[in-house]
Design a protein around this motif. Sequence first.
Motif, PDB file in Angstrom:
ATOM      1  N   HIS A  83       0.932  -1.007   0.065  1.00 61.73           N
ATOM      2  CA  HIS A  83       0.068  -0.089  -0.054  1.00 61.73           C
ATOM      3  C   HIS A  83       0.756   1.506  -0.068  1.00 61.73           C
ATOM      4  CE1 HIS A  83      -3.869  -2.176   0.854  1.00 61.73           C
ATOM      5  NE2 HIS A  83      -3.153  -2.930   1.691  1.00 61.73           N
ATOM      6  N   ALA A  84       0.300   2.249  -0.378  1.00 60.15           N
ATOM      7  CA  ALA A  84       1.005   3.595  -0.256  1.00 60.15           C
ATOM      8  C   ALA A  84       1.061   3.997   1.307  1.00 60.15           C
ATOM      9  CB  ALA A  84       0.109   4.636  -0.737  1.00 60.15           C
ATOM     10  N   GLY A  85       1.909   4.566   1.569  1.00 60.39           N
ATOM     11  CA  GLY A  85       2.537   5.149   3.032  1.00 60.39           C
ATOM     12  C   GLY A  85       3.382   4.320   3.483  1.00 60.39           C
ATOM     13  N   GLY A  86       3.386   4.374   4.940  1.00 62.64           N
ATOM     14  CA  GLY A  86       4.490   3.845   5.542  1.00 62.64           C
ATOM     15  C   GLY A  86       4.545   2.363   6.073  1.00 62.64           C
ATOM     16  N   TYR A  87       5.718   1.728   6.315  1.00 57.81           N
ATOM     17  CA  TYR A  87       5.710   0.505   6.633  1.00 57.81           C
ATOM     18  C   TYR A  87       6.907   0.625   7.756  1.00 57.81           C
ATOM     19  CZ  TYR A  87       2.642  -1.984   3.489  1.00 57.81           C
ATOM     20  OH  TYR A  87       1.636  -2.194   2.645  1.00 57.81           O
ATOM     21  N   GLU A  88       6.914  -0.310   8.897  1.00 56.43           N
ATOM     22  CA  GLU A  88       7.951  -0.579   9.770  1.00 56.43           C
ATOM     23  C   GLU A  88       8.990  -1.614   9.148  1.00 56.43           C
ATOM     24  OE1 GLU A  88       8.965  -0.069  12.776  1.00 56.43           O
ATOM     25  OE2 GLU A  88       7.165   1.187  13.950  1.00 56.43           O
ATOM     26  N   ILE A  89      10.037  -1.136   9.202  1.00 56.14           N
ATOM     27  CA  ILE A  89      11.181  -2.184   8.555  1.00 56.14           C
ATOM     28  C   ILE A  89      11.219  -3.314   9.592  1.00 56.14           C
ATOM     29  CG2 ILE A  89      13.437  -2.572   7.808  1.00 56.14           C
ATOM     30  CD1 ILE A  89      13.437   0.448   7.024  1.00 56.14           C
ATOM     31  N   ASN A  90      11.041  -4.522   9.317  1.00 59.92           N
ATOM     32  CA  ASN A  90      11.091  -5.796   9.873  1.00 59.92           C
ATOM     33  C   ASN A  90      12.151  -6.719   9.663  1.00 59.92           C
ATOM     34  OD1 ASN A  90       9.624  -7.031   8.062  1.00 59.92           O
ATOM     35  ND2 ASN A  90       7.805  -6.675   9.248  1.00 59.92           N
ATOM     36  N   ASP A  91      12.490  -7.874  10.187  1.00 58.55           N
ATOM     37  CA  ASP A  91      13.153  -8.667   9.664  1.00 58.55           C
ATOM     38  C   ASP A  91      12.771  -9.535   8.504  1.00 58.55           C
ATOM     39  OD1 ASP A  91      11.415 -10.062  11.055  1.00 58.55           O
ATOM     40  OD2 ASP A  91      12.808 -11.304  12.379  1.00 58.55           O
ATOM     41  N   ASP A 122      19.725   1.929  18.643  1.00 54.80           N
ATOM     42  CA  ASP A 122      18.741   1.964  19.546  1.00 54.80           C
ATOM     43  C   ASP A 122      17.657   3.005  19.229  1.00 54.80           C
ATOM     44  OD1 ASP A 122      17.289   0.747  21.662  1.00 54.80           O
ATOM     45  OD2 ASP A 122      17.984   2.205  23.131  1.00 54.80           O
ATOM     46  N   ILE A 123      17.199   3.036  17.722  1.00 51.73           N
ATOM     47  CA  ILE A 123      16.427   4.115  17.334  1.00 51.73           C
ATOM     48  C   ILE A 123      14.812   3.326  17.540  1.00 51.73           C
ATOM     49  CG2 ILE A 123      15.521   5.359  15.240  1.00 51.73           C
ATOM     50  CD1 ILE A 123      18.382   5.062  14.530  1.00 51.73           C
ATOM     51  N   PRO A 124      14.023   3.960  18.116  1.00 56.25           N
ATOM     52  CA  PRO A 124      12.693   3.347  18.219  1.00 56.25           C
ATOM     53  C   PRO A 124      11.943   2.761  17.004  1.00 56.25           C
ATOM     54  CG  PRO A 124      12.817   5.372  19.572  1.00 56.25           C
ATOM     55  CD  PRO A 124      14.304   5.325  18.616  1.00 56.25           C
ATOM     56  N   HIS A 125      12.189   3.462  15.782  1.00 55.38           N
ATOM     57  CA  HIS A 125      11.326   3.359  14.726  1.00 55.38           C
ATOM     58  C   HIS A 125      12.153   3.169  13.424  1.00 55.38           C
ATOM     59  CE1 HIS A 125       7.601   3.385  16.990  1.00 55.38           C
ATOM     60  NE2 HIS A 125       8.056   4.382  17.412  1.00 55.38           N
ATOM     61  N   ALA A 126      11.874   2.361  12.542  1.00 52.41           N
ATOM     62  CA  ALA A 126      12.586   2.326  11.018  1.00 52.41           C
ATOM     63  C   ALA A 126      11.518   2.024  10.158  1.00 52.41           C
ATOM     64  CB  ALA A 126      13.637   1.254  10.943  1.00 52.41           C
ATOM     65  N   TYR A 127      11.288   3.034   9.202  1.00 53.17           N
ATOM     66  CA  TYR A 127      10.252   2.837   8.258  1.00 53.17           C
ATOM     67  C   TYR A 127      10.829   3.029   6.760  1.00 53.17           C
ATOM     68  CZ  TYR A 127       7.718   5.086  12.171  1.00 53.17           C
ATOM     69  OH  TYR A 127       7.034   5.336  13.469  1.00 53.17           O
ATOM     70  N   ILE A 128       9.966   2.410   5.875  1.00 54.87           N
ATOM     71  CA  ILE A 128      10.259   2.797   4.415  1.00 54.87           C
ATOM     72  C   ILE A 128       8.775   3.625   4.299  1.00 54.87           C
ATOM     73  CG2 ILE A 128      11.473   0.820   3.698  1.00 54.87           C
ATOM     74  CD1 ILE A 128       8.861  -0.163   2.398  1.00 54.87           C
ATOM     75  N   GLY A 348       1.316  10.917  14.502  1.00 55.05           N
ATOM     76  CA  GLY A 348      -0.190  10.466  14.438  1.00 55.05           C
ATOM     77  C   GLY A 348      -1.311  10.632  13.737  1.00 55.05           C
ATOM     78  N   SER A 349      -0.705  11.502  12.500  1.00 57.02           N
ATOM     79  CA  SER A 349      -1.584  11.615  11.501  1.00 57.02           C
ATOM     80  C   SER A 349      -1.856  10.501  10.484  1.00 57.02           C
ATOM     81  CB  SER A 349      -1.431  13.037  10.627  1.00 57.02           C
ATOM     82  OG  SER A 349       0.024  12.998   9.936  1.00 57.02           O
ATOM     83  N   GLU A 350      -0.845   9.482  10.513  1.00 60.99           N
ATOM     84  CA  GLU A 350      -0.789   8.376   9.535  1.00 60.99           C
ATOM     85  C   GLU A 350      -0.331   7.160  10.594  1.00 60.99           C
ATOM     86  OE1 GLU A 350       1.247   8.389   5.967  1.00 60.99           O
ATOM     87  OE2 GLU A 350       0.418  10.451   5.336  1.00 60.99           O
ATOM     88  N   ARG A 351      -0.594   6.007  10.090  1.00 57.86           N
ATOM     89  CA  ARG A 351      -0.107   4.839  10.750  1.00 57.86           C
ATOM     90  C   ARG A 351       0.720   3.920   9.648  1.00 57.86           C
ATOM     91  NH1 ARG A 351      -4.751   1.643  13.996  1.00 57.86           N
ATOM     92  NH2 ARG A 351      -2.818   0.803  14.708  1.00 57.86           N
ATOM     93  N   ALA A 352       1.903   3.403  10.460  1.00 61.93           N
ATOM     94  CA  ALA A 352       2.784   2.549   9.744  1.00 61.93           C
ATOM     95  C   ALA A 352       2.094   1.088   9.755  1.00 61.93           C
ATOM     96  CB  ALA A 352       3.937   2.531  10.203  1.00 61.93           C
ATOM     97  N   ARG A 353       2.163   0.490   8.591  1.00 65.81           N
ATOM     98  CA  ARG A 353       1.611  -1.057   8.456  1.00 65.81           C
ATOM     99  C   ARG A 353       2.852  -1.630   8.665  1.00 65.81           C
ATOM    100  NH1 ARG A 353      -3.057  -1.335   5.163  1.00 65.81           N
ATOM    101  NH2 ARG A 353      -3.485   0.888   4.243  1.00 65.81           N
TER     102      ARG A 353
END
Length: 359
Positions: A83-91, A122-128, A348-353
């Motif tokens: 989808h368009a928007g953000g995603y958390e980068i995971n393993d 130790d960064i709380p979040h990583a996104y694309i 908080g205006s968008e949520r990461a998938r």
Amino acid sequence: MTYKIMVLNTGSTSTKMAVYFDDKKVVQREFEHTKEFLEKYPYMADQLPMRQELADDFMREAVAEYGAFDAIVARGGILPPIHAGGYEINDVMVDYLLNVCAEEHASNVAACIAFELRRKYDIPHAYIYDGISTDELEPVARISGIPDMPRVSVTHCLNMRATAHRAASEMGRAYGDCTFIIAHLGGGISMSLHKKGLIVDVVGDDEGPFSPERAGGQQVIQLIKYLVRKNKTDMRDKLRVMRGDSGLFGYLGTSDARRVEQMIAAGDEKARLVYEAMALQIAKFIANLAASVCGKADAVILTGGLAHSKMLTDEIERRIGFIAPVKLYPGENEMESLAHGAYRILSGSERARVFRYDK
């Protein structure tokens, strides 16, 4: 509260990093990689340690200067449709980009680098954000002609969506109320049709015009014969023919459009012919997307680095100006677009998938 955001963008010939406080840029650095330097890395994954080291050095300096960061955001690679928007980068995402994805693309290593920097610092979040495989195609646009090989959406979505929002705002309209045809003109060239707030059709950089370093769409039978004749049996060798060794570089020995224009000014007729052919192909595929909306577009938008070229954009506009007004937004604007996307998630205006894929 001010959010501190690290931005990372791995391009075909550069690694860019920037520090943003909320949506304001504080500092940016670009590490350029010449084609000659990159020749010692046969595949994109081979570049990962080199680019990781550059990113780590910049990150270490930034942490020393500005303290801990709230998020790191990277350009998304060639993933399954998202989808368009953000995603958390995971393993799962990193594993896909390193071990599953067979397509060579510079952005594939960005999420991998960001994931490691998140762990190390130790960064709380990583996104694309707005990854290149963002897929919102209409059903009719998925039909390819081969039943079990549907068309997929792979474009410069990040820059194109941000530019579409900007153009709509300047026109005094909502993005969702506009119909735009957007061509991203860079090392690779891709296009997208924006209608009712969605990217409903695309021309990927492997099916459209050739570009400074990519072959674009080819006559399939001729391409198969060529690969057999050149003994290109490995998948990555075949992809290298399409990405990296073709386009302006293949014809003229340079992927730098500025150099090509200098050659033309000096009377090089081959350079003139090849450059004109690229402009013609760009115009033809813009017209291709116009057919999807029966020619009823509010604007044709040219963006990306090559949109700085008046010679190129004038020739494109000459050929497709009958479709809709042509608007120029030169540059790729990707760092700003990534930072703004991450800021919208953090505020908080968008949520990461969460990224998942079926093996």
